[in-house]
Design an enzyme around this catalytic site. Structure first.
Site, PDB file in Angstrom:
ATOM      1  N   GLN A 259       0.925  -1.312  -0.086  1.00 35.83           N
ATOM      2  CA  GLN A 259      -0.128  -0.184  -0.204  1.00 35.83           C
ATOM      3  C   GLN A 259       1.089   1.162  -0.079  1.00 35.83           C
ATOM      4  O   GLN A 259       0.193   2.388  -0.500  1.00 35.83           O
ATOM      5  CB  GLN A 259      -1.037  -0.019   0.795  1.00 35.83           C
ATOM      6  CG  GLN A 259      -2.787   1.144   0.974  1.00 35.83           C
ATOM      7  CD  GLN A 259      -2.849   0.436  -0.093  1.00 35.83           C
ATOM      8  OE1 GLN A 259      -3.639  -0.416  -0.261  1.00 35.83           O
ATOM      9  NE2 GLN A 259      -3.067   1.488  -1.223  1.00 35.83           N
ATOM     10  N   HIS A 262       1.821   2.768  -2.855  1.00 33.45           N
ATOM     11  CA  HIS A 262       1.388   3.299  -4.177  1.00 33.45           C
ATOM     12  C   HIS A 262       1.938   5.322  -4.277  1.00 33.45           C
ATOM     13  O   HIS A 262       2.051   5.843  -5.125  1.00 33.45           O
ATOM     14  CB  HIS A 262       0.151   3.648  -3.689  1.00 33.45           C
ATOM     15  CG  HIS A 262      -0.554   2.369  -4.110  1.00 33.45           C
ATOM     16  ND1 HIS A 262      -0.651   2.096  -6.197  1.00 33.45           N
ATOM     17  CD2 HIS A 262      -1.270   1.229  -4.275  1.00 33.45           C
ATOM     18  CE1 HIS A 262      -0.929   0.309  -6.649  1.00 33.45           C
ATOM     19  NE2 HIS A 262      -1.743   0.254  -5.571  1.00 33.45           N
ATOM     20  N   GLU A 327     -10.132   0.979   2.998  1.00 31.04           N
ATOM     21  CA  GLU A 327     -10.258   0.283   1.747  1.00 31.04           C
ATOM     22  C   GLU A 327     -10.048  -1.602   2.103  1.00 31.04           C
ATOM     23  O   GLU A 327     -11.161  -1.497   1.134  1.00 31.04           O
ATOM     24  CB  GLU A 327      -9.215   1.350   0.530  1.00 31.04           C
ATOM     25  CG  GLU A 327      -9.355   0.791  -0.908  1.00 31.04           C
ATOM     26  CD  GLU A 327      -8.421   1.708  -1.330  1.00 31.04           C
ATOM     27  OE1 GLU A 327      -7.697   1.936  -0.870  1.00 31.04           O
ATOM     28  OE2 GLU A 327      -8.374   1.603  -2.819  1.00 31.04           O
ATOM     29  N   HIS A 328      -9.164  -1.843   2.364  1.00 34.26           N
ATOM     30  CA  HIS A 328      -8.314  -2.815   2.652  1.00 34.26           C
ATOM     31  C   HIS A 328      -8.701  -3.516   4.001  1.00 34.26           C
ATOM     32  O   HIS A 328      -7.526  -2.638   4.925  1.00 34.26           O
ATOM     33  CB  HIS A 328      -7.440  -3.398   1.352  1.00 34.26           C
ATOM     34  CG  HIS A 328      -7.308  -2.648   0.012  1.00 34.26           C
ATOM     35  ND1 HIS A 328      -6.153  -1.255  -0.233  1.00 34.26           N
ATOM     36  CD2 HIS A 328      -7.671  -3.301  -0.838  1.00 34.26           C
ATOM     37  CE1 HIS A 328      -6.844  -1.282  -1.339  1.00 34.26           C
ATOM     38  NE2 HIS A 328      -7.928  -1.693  -1.985  1.00 34.26           N
ATOM     39  N   ASP A 361      -5.811  -6.880  -6.111  1.00 38.91           N
ATOM     40  CA  ASP A 361      -5.628  -5.256  -6.949  1.00 38.91           C
ATOM     41  C   ASP A 361      -5.455  -6.345  -8.692  1.00 38.91           C
ATOM     42  O   ASP A 361      -5.663  -5.167  -9.321  1.00 38.91           O
ATOM     43  CB  ASP A 361      -4.044  -5.095  -6.683  1.00 38.91           C
ATOM     44  CG  ASP A 361      -4.094  -4.074  -5.957  1.00 38.91           C
ATOM     45  OD1 ASP A 361      -5.357  -3.210  -5.000  1.00 38.91           O
ATOM     46  OD2 ASP A 361      -3.091  -4.037  -5.039  1.00 38.91           O
ATOM     47  N   HIS A 420     -52.832  17.506  -8.297  1.00 35.97           N
ATOM     48  CA  HIS A 420     -52.458  16.225  -7.852  1.00 35.97           C
ATOM     49  C   HIS A 420     -53.817  15.049  -7.701  1.00 35.97           C
ATOM     50  O   HIS A 420     -54.296  14.350  -8.023  1.00 35.97           O
ATOM     51  CB  HIS A 420     -52.102  15.268  -6.948  1.00 35.97           C
ATOM     52  CG  HIS A 420     -50.462  16.530  -6.910  1.00 35.97           C
ATOM     53  ND1 HIS A 420     -49.687  17.187  -7.610  1.00 35.97           N
ATOM     54  CD2 HIS A 420     -49.155  15.428  -6.501  1.00 35.97           C
ATOM     55  CE1 HIS A 420     -48.260  17.406  -7.587  1.00 35.97           C
ATOM     56  NE2 HIS A 420     -48.131  15.889  -7.788  1.00 35.97           N
TER      57      HIS A 420
END
Lengths: 429, 429
Positions: A259, A262, A327-328, A361, A420
């Site tokens: 991670q 990145h 996220e993970h 991934d 209506h």
């Protein structure tokens, strides 16, 4: 890297600070992006050509300058190293299989008063995918974004990507061939997103825009949300590893660094009930950082945002994990299901010691486009549904209208909406 | 009102202009809203009290000023006219039944290489509902927004609503009681949306914000999209009636006006293959406008945005309807299914002569919060899914990782992400 123990006095305030910190710079790109969108909306292709010359050193003059032909994608695919081609094909077919299972079912039923009700799903007609240029140009991202669109049934799948100095990425083109992309435009940045949303003479507008990008691209998508559909607001990504003491520290170090490599804003977190493992992982990370070609980025991320939390018992982990809404999340224990069942907020969960996040991934099948920055509290990963929409329907028989119409008339009158009420009562006579 | 015939020479350009016209004012509320959000984020309840005094002439001092107690909702329900209470209950139970059918199924399966894959849905913990004050304060909207949240499983459902001069709407309170709302705050406008997104000392933050509002509320939701989830970007609404010659023009006129009476920006459109019916409907609208208590608003809408299109054959209608991508489409023919099957872009479709759109606004069951302003091309009506999110999961056995891990390693290396590759290869030794 921060090292915390839940038993320590300062834990709660330190952890709360980490949960609050979104690691997102409040850069003032908003105004720049708004003016770029406006330029593209008003001057179309001329604005695109100007921005592309300025930012990408690429001249958009002849037709060939604007588009990468599909034949070039085919060629990139044909000449690719066969092992790599097989790997892309395996990934594509597994991603396709997983996403086919997301196709929603239509509803169509008649209820007890004889009223037919239901909902029907359709794909959008056209989708745009932003593909970054340079370092962040990943064939895996193209597959993860394009395949759900094609599985949904999108007819026109349009890629825009900057080609700085005219340069293209052969792997990305091969992936575009595999995924069945229909158009590829050599345009990047906020200007590309604006072109997809409003259309220009050359580039037809789309209904939904997906795909990763830098701060300008993300801001353009955010500003154009509502003009088109967008996949999500993306931010820096995270991994949380929850591990007992019975783990190989080198595996965990690699996972944390996968991670961290990145981006410097990425966040890698270990929660463990073992003091010993915590220290071993810390050492293993330092050792791996020395050998890693991406060590500079990974070290920046680990130093600024890395976190190890030692808990008294892994029973504390699900609650901490839900606050992080990562996220993970990896569950490196023998019986991960028990922990998983007690978790509620996470983008994707990787169960057991042989499920490193990186397998998700690339190749496992579920989407790797996932909610970041605590957004797993309310958002989901990219899916086929992001490229579809639902039309509800109602079919009332005369008897069904007679049964419930009077109640609707009463409500319409109470709300002060006489037309209506009239539209129902005139049919009840 | 415009009157067009597809056979006429100028049709295409006139119709294209109508499709392009979003009827949304580009008012410069953006900057005001941004500064209000900032104030609430930084000064919390003090900022809320200031804005509420200024815009709603309501003083937020004591605890009682801030909240409407749930007991007051219960009381409003108890003293409500029994017929009206029954109507609300009927609506609520039909809306609940329809939305229960939207609850998604979890996935959990093991594929041919022995890899377990799936996805699990969870409700968000807290949702905020904006309820307008004054004229647009509708109990039906409260039911349509609150019930899907509760069906999804949201534990904390928070309403914010302006109470100008302290005044509340008994019908809305009764509806809140029926729907099971958990908190009601006497705060409105962009400041209420900001409080829901960031939280204040008094008001806990939520994960998703839904509900209608004026331009300030809509802009605040748009700006806070990503900080929280939002239901959709809403705009002025539309009805499209597709009708053969065999219709009662008064019914169609009432249907067109039921949209027009909402707001001067509403749009009502009739597509018919009968010249005679077109003229009869035109006359019936004029006649009805004279008697209608909401005639002033309805006339403003009909004059500015009303449209009648005469087609050579109703076979032309689905393509025109898809270009309009209207919020509501009525199919006033004997066999509506044939037309419906050829349509792709619409928020909700009302089949047959006895299904006026208003029955869907109140009581049929499907949601009345629908995509407007051509957004049915990419967006769907409000549903249970707007209050839920999905966590994907992967569980690889050692054998499954051995089967596909090497391909993932190859892709990671090709993308220049060595720690990704390492996290897999270190487990393959």
């Amino acid at each position: 890297m921060q090292f915390l123990k839940t038993a320590d006095a300062g834990f709660e305030s330190a952890f709360a600070r980490i949960v609050r910190d979104r690691r997102e710079s409040d850069t003032q790109v908003g105004r720049d992006v708004a003016s770029m969108i406006n330029e593209v909306r008003e001057r179309g292709d001329a604005a695109l050509a100007e921005y592309t010359a300025r930012f990408d050193s690429h001249r958009l003059a002849e037709d060939d300058d604007w588009c990468i032909p599909l034949a070039a994608c085919r060629e990139a695919y044909d000449v690719l190293d066969p092992d790599l081609r097989d790997a892309l094909e395996t990934a594509a077919s597994r991603i396709r299989a997983y996403h086919e299972g997301q196709l929603p079912e239509n509803r169509d039923y008649t209820d007890d008063i004889g009223m037919r009700l239901g909902a029907r799903w359709n794909a959008v007609e056209a989708a745009g995918l932003y593909v970054p240029g340079g370092r962040a140009s990943y064939p895996s991202s193209l597959l993860m974004n394009a395949i759900p669109a094609k599985v949904a049934g999108v007819e026109r799948l349009v890629v825009t990507t900057p080609t700085p100095g005219g340069e293209t990425n052969a792997l990305v083109l091969a992936a575009a061939h595999i995924a069945g992309v229909d158009e590829i435009w050599r345009v990047g940045g906020a200007q590309a997103v604006a072109a997809l949303a409003y259309g220009t003479d050359r580039i037809g507008k789309v209904d939904v825009i997906a795909g990763p990008g830098n701060a300008w691209v993300a801001e353009a998508k955010r500003q154009l949300y509502g003009v088109v559909g967008i996949d999500m607001v993306a931010g820096p990504s995270e991994i949380l590893v929850i591990a007992d003491g019975n783990n190989n520290p080198e595996w965990i170090a690699a996972d944390l660094l996968s991670q961290a490599e990145h981006d410097p804003t990425s966040q890698s977190i270990l929660i463990t009930d073992s003091d010993a493992l915590a220290r071993q992982v810390e050492d293993a990370v330092d050792l791996a950082l020395m050998k890693l070609p991406t060590g500079k980025t990974a070290k920046a991320s680990w130093d600024a945002h890395g976190l190890i939390v030692v808990v008294g018992s892994l029973d504390e982990a699900p609650a901490l994990s839900d606050r992080l809404a990562a996220e993970h999340v990896e569950l490196m224990v023998d019986e991960p299901q028990g922990l998983f069942d007690r978790m509620r907020h996470a983008g994707s969960v990787f169960l057991g010691r042989h499920t490193p996040e990186a397998v998700g991934d690339y190749i496992a099948g579920p989407n790797h486009v996932l909610p970041t920055g605590r957004r797993a509290r309310f958002a989901s990963g990219l899916s086929v549904l992001d490229f579809m929409k639902r039309t509800s329907f109602i079919d009332a028989s005369e008897a069904a209208l007679a049964a419930i119409g009077p109640a609707a008339v009463r409500l319409a009158e109470a709300e002060g909406l006489p037309a209506h009420a009239l539209s129902i009562s005139t049919r009840l006579k």
